[in-house]
Design a protein around this motif. Structure first.
Motif, PDB file in Angstrom:
ATOM      1  N   ASP A   2      80.411  13.664  29.723  1.00  0.00           N
ATOM      2  CA  ASP A   2      79.783  12.793  28.957  1.00  0.00           C
ATOM      3  C   ASP A   2      78.684  12.984  28.262  1.00  0.00           C
ATOM      4  OD1 ASP A   2      79.371   9.113  28.308  1.00  0.00           O
ATOM      5  OD2 ASP A   2      77.187  10.348  29.496  1.00  0.00           O
ATOM      6  N   PRO A   3      79.723  12.887  26.532  1.00  0.00           N
ATOM      7  CA  PRO A   3      78.088  13.120  25.680  1.00  0.00           C
ATOM      8  C   PRO A   3      77.262  12.939  25.971  1.00  0.00           C
ATOM      9  CG  PRO A   3      80.291  12.002  24.841  1.00  0.00           C
ATOM     10  CD  PRO A   3      79.527  11.842  26.269  1.00  0.00           C
ATOM     11  N   ARG A   8      71.507  15.500  27.924  1.00  0.00           N
ATOM     12  CA  ARG A   8      70.796  15.815  28.191  1.00  0.00           C
ATOM     13  C   ARG A   8      69.924  16.732  29.248  1.00  0.00           C
ATOM     14  NH1 ARG A   8      71.923  10.460  30.208  1.00  0.00           N
ATOM     15  NH2 ARG A   8      73.582  11.384  31.711  1.00  0.00           N
ATOM     16  N   ILE A   9      71.210  17.417  29.035  1.00  0.00           N
ATOM     17  CA  ILE A   9      70.924  19.254  29.415  1.00  0.00           C
ATOM     18  C   ILE A   9      70.526  20.161  28.427  1.00  0.00           C
ATOM     19  CG2 ILE A   9      72.215  21.030  30.110  1.00  0.00           C
ATOM     20  CD1 ILE A   9      73.988  18.920  31.821  1.00  0.00           C
ATOM     21  N   ILE A  10      71.017  19.427  27.126  1.00  0.00           N
ATOM     22  CA  ILE A  10      70.397  20.191  25.597  1.00  0.00           C
ATOM     23  C   ILE A  10      69.048  19.910  25.308  1.00  0.00           C
ATOM     24  CG2 ILE A  10      70.856  20.254  22.976  1.00  0.00           C
ATOM     25  CD1 ILE A  10      73.697  20.140  23.853  1.00  0.00           C
ATOM     26  N   ARG A  11      68.937  18.752  25.938  1.00  0.00           N
ATOM     27  CA  ARG A  11      67.200  18.733  25.079  1.00  0.00           C
ATOM     28  C   ARG A  11      66.088  18.696  26.042  1.00  0.00           C
ATOM     29  NH1 ARG A  11      69.319  13.199  23.805  1.00  0.00           N
ATOM     30  NH2 ARG A  11      68.922  12.035  25.900  1.00  0.00           N
ATOM     31  N   ASP A  63      76.470  15.050  14.152  1.00  0.00           N
ATOM     32  CA  ASP A  63      76.306  15.239  15.940  1.00  0.00           C
ATOM     33  C   ASP A  63      74.639  15.741  16.552  1.00  0.00           C
ATOM     34  OD1 ASP A  63      76.193  16.880  19.035  1.00  0.00           O
ATOM     35  OD2 ASP A  63      77.789  17.393  18.536  1.00  0.00           O
ATOM     36  N   PRO A  64      74.337  14.483  17.009  1.00  0.00           N
ATOM     37  CA  PRO A  64      72.901  15.013  17.570  1.00  0.00           C
ATOM     38  C   PRO A  64      72.273  16.626  18.213  1.00  0.00           C
ATOM     39  CG  PRO A  64      73.528  13.142  17.758  1.00  0.00           C
ATOM     40  CD  PRO A  64      74.876  14.133  18.317  1.00  0.00           C
TER      41      PRO A  64
END
Length: 289
Positions: A2-3, A8-11, A63-64
């Motif tokens: 899920d994007p 959340r992992i990237i943040r 893409d954020p």
């Protein structure tokens, strides 16, 4: 995946990288950076990211993921007005020590990203008053933070706007003098994060120029006394209402003389000898013990 789960992992990774760049170990601040969505405060992508030597580079698309780097992102590029560098804010917030239940006044709230992080840090029992001189940016911040019950946004001059007693006054613009309103508004034990910049201190990415054109001080109130400490070099947009020609010249001369790292006190009177003053203004000085 899920994007949103991926983001959340990237943040979370971004938060670790930002605090590492700031040389800060603070799980509370890391959690805030990992939780607040930067893309919610920067308008629609693609975005302009400021790279080395001050050039803006557009992100490949909207893409954020591209926002989760330790870089400035343009808010008003023609004015070189940006969403500030995350690692600098992580360092300054660590020095400010926001705690649950406290009241933070954020001067120069922009579109609200770091205001939201401060609101996360003080929690639902605390509150943040964001003050933004630019009415358009203040309107964007108010919209962006509409769901945050513990945040109030004020459009106006941050050196003059009225606010309740503050545990922290967190200033995000370069001054040549501390505003009396900020010093008066600090509660006992309160902390003022104060960037002071000469005309050499805005927009420079050269460490040598930054070091001689901008310094951030932490001012801590103890009754009628104000203890001071240098905490960081800085290059930051000038503070509307927080500058004048006489204090600009005095600050530039003080940077030339050096010694800002040794400042220990802010006095609100004229009785301090010149030999103990790093910078003297009208009725105040930053001084050595």
């Amino acid at each position: 995946m899920d994007p949103q789960a991926e983001l959340r992992i990237i943040r979370a990774a971004y938060a670790k990288q930002v605090l590492a760049a700031a040389n800060v170990s603070n799980a509370h601040i890391a959690g805030a950076f990992a939780s607040v969505r930067r893309e919610d405060f920067l308008g629609p992508g693609p975005w302009l990211v400021r790279r080395l030597f001050g050039d803006y580079v557009p992100t490949p698309d909207a893409d954020p993921v591209y926002l989760y780097t330790d870089d400035l992102v343009a808010l008003v590029p023609e004015r070189r007005l940006n969403n500030g560098q995350p690692s600098l804010h992580a360092h300054l917030m660590h020095q400010a020590e926001p705690a649950a239940g406290e009241h933070v006044v954020h001067v120069g709230t922009g579109t609200g990203y770091y205001t939201a992080i401060l609101a996360h840090l003080v929690g639902p029992t605390g509150r943040v008053t964001g003050i933004e001189f630019d009415a358009a940016l203040a309107a964007r911040a108010r919209t962006n933070l509409a769901a945050s019950a513990n945040v109030e946004i004020i459009a106006g001059d941050g050196t003059q706007a009225s606010f309740d007693a503050a545990d922290i006054v967190y200033v995000n613009a370069g001054c040549t003098r501390p505003a009396a309103r900020w010093l008066d508004g600090l509660a006992d034990g309160g902390r003022l994060i104060l960037p002071m910049t000469s005309d050499q201190g805005f927009g420079s990415l050269t460490p040598a120029r930054m070091a001689h054109g901008g310094a951030v001080f932490r001012i801590r109130r103890s009754g009628a006394d104000y203890h001071a400490a240098w905490i960081s070099p800085v290059a930051i947009i000038p503070c509307a209402g927080g500058r004048d020609d006489a204090s600009e010249r005095a600050l530039a001369d003080a940077f030339v003389r050096g010694g800002w790292q040794d400042v220990t006190r802010l006095y609100r009177h004229q009785d301090v000898p010149d030999r103990r003053c790093w910078l003297r203004g009208d009725g105040w000085c930053l001084a050595y013990d």
